[in-house]
Design a protein around this motif. Structure first.
Motif, PDB file in Angstrom:
ATOM      1  N   UNK A   4       0.837  -1.189   0.000  1.00 32.53           N
ATOM      2  CA  UNK A   4       0.000   0.000   0.000  1.00 32.53           C
ATOM      3  C   UNK A   4       0.878   1.248   0.000  1.00 32.53           C
ATOM      4  N   UNK A   5       1.974   1.193   0.741  1.00 36.61           N
ATOM      5  CA  UNK A   5       2.905   2.324   0.839  1.00 36.61           C
ATOM      6  C   UNK A   5       4.320   1.798   0.695  1.00 36.61           C
ATOM      7  N   UNK A   6       5.102   2.521  -0.088  1.00 34.83           N
ATOM      8  CA  UNK A   6       6.529   2.188  -0.223  1.00 34.83           C
ATOM      9  C   UNK A   6       7.307   3.500  -0.335  1.00 34.83           C
ATOM     10  N   UNK A  22      16.557   9.832   4.822  1.00 34.88           N
ATOM     11  CA  UNK A  22      16.663   8.457   4.328  1.00 34.88           C
ATOM     12  C   UNK A  22      15.596   7.514   4.837  1.00 34.88           C
ATOM     13  N   UNK A  23      14.355   7.977   4.917  1.00 28.87           N
ATOM     14  CA  UNK A  23      13.261   7.128   5.405  1.00 28.87           C
ATOM     15  C   UNK A  23      12.972   6.001   4.423  1.00 28.87           C
ATOM     16  N   UNK A  24      13.008   4.782   4.917  1.00 30.28           N
ATOM     17  CA  UNK A  24      12.582   3.594   4.173  1.00 30.28           C
ATOM     18  C   UNK A  24      11.386   3.012   4.917  1.00 30.28           C
ATOM     19  N   UNK A  25      10.258   2.894   4.239  1.00 30.38           N
ATOM     20  CA  UNK A  25       9.033   2.421   4.882  1.00 30.38           C
ATOM     21  C   UNK A  25       8.244   1.590   3.887  1.00 30.38           C
ATOM     22  N   UNK A  26       7.815   0.414   4.316  1.00 33.98           N
ATOM     23  CA  UNK A  26       6.952  -0.439   3.491  1.00 33.98           C
ATOM     24  C   UNK A  26       5.761  -0.855   4.347  1.00 33.98           C
ATOM     25  N   UNK A  27       4.551  -0.591   3.835  1.00 34.58           N
ATOM     26  CA  UNK A  27       3.317  -1.012   4.502  1.00 34.58           C
ATOM     27  C   UNK A  27       2.578  -1.914   3.520  1.00 34.58           C
ATOM     28  N   UNK A  61       8.411   7.924  -3.350  1.00 39.70           N
ATOM     29  CA  UNK A  61       7.216   7.626  -2.565  1.00 39.70           C
ATOM     30  C   UNK A  61       6.174   7.019  -3.495  1.00 39.70           C
ATOM     31  N   UNK A  62       5.583   5.913  -3.074  1.00 36.48           N
ATOM     32  CA  UNK A  62       4.545   5.254  -3.850  1.00 36.48           C
ATOM     33  C   UNK A  62       3.402   4.887  -2.917  1.00 36.48           C
ATOM     34  N   UNK A  63       2.201   5.363  -3.224  1.00 38.95           N
ATOM     35  CA  UNK A  63       1.007   5.041  -2.445  1.00 38.95           C
ATOM     36  C   UNK A  63       0.020   4.370  -3.392  1.00 38.95           C
ATOM     37  N   UNK A  64      -0.206   3.083  -3.176  1.00 38.33           N
ATOM     38  CA  UNK A  64      -1.112   2.281  -4.007  1.00 38.33           C
ATOM     39  C   UNK A  64      -0.775   2.394  -5.490  1.00 38.33           C
TER      40      UNK A  64
END
Length: 91
Positions: A4-6, A22-27, A61-64
């Motif tokens: 959903x989020x990357x 440098x935020x790395x986040x995967x949901x 940033x990628x949202x859906x």
């Protein structure tokens, strides 16, 4: 399952202050995610970037699958102040 989020290497600053570095986040899709941290940790900046209100200075940033813009139709942000001091781990 898609994400959903990357976020990868997301960074931004306000004048001379580095807000994200440098935020790395995967949901993964179908999960609920909460951002928790002290004041100044970058929670509001992160949610503002995910909602498309701010642009990151670096990173992706990628949202859906849409990038952050256009996410307002499918992203919900709720901010609240905690009133549960008894549940805090430290003061």
């Amino acid at each position: 399952m898609t994400d959903a989020v990357r976020c990868a290497g997301v960074g931004t600053r306000y004048k001379r202050t580095r807000a994200l570095d440098g935020l790395d986040l995967v949901v993964p899709a179908g999960t609920i995610c909460g951002l928790v941290g002290p004041n100044g940790a970058g929670k509001t900046t992160t949610t503002s970037i995910l909602a498309g209100f701010l642009s990151p200075d670096e990173g992706t940033v990628d949202v859906l699958g849409r990038g952050p813009y256009g996410a307002e139709k499918c992203l919900s942000i709720v901010q609240m102040k905690s009133h549960f001091r008894a549940l805090c781990l430290s003061r």
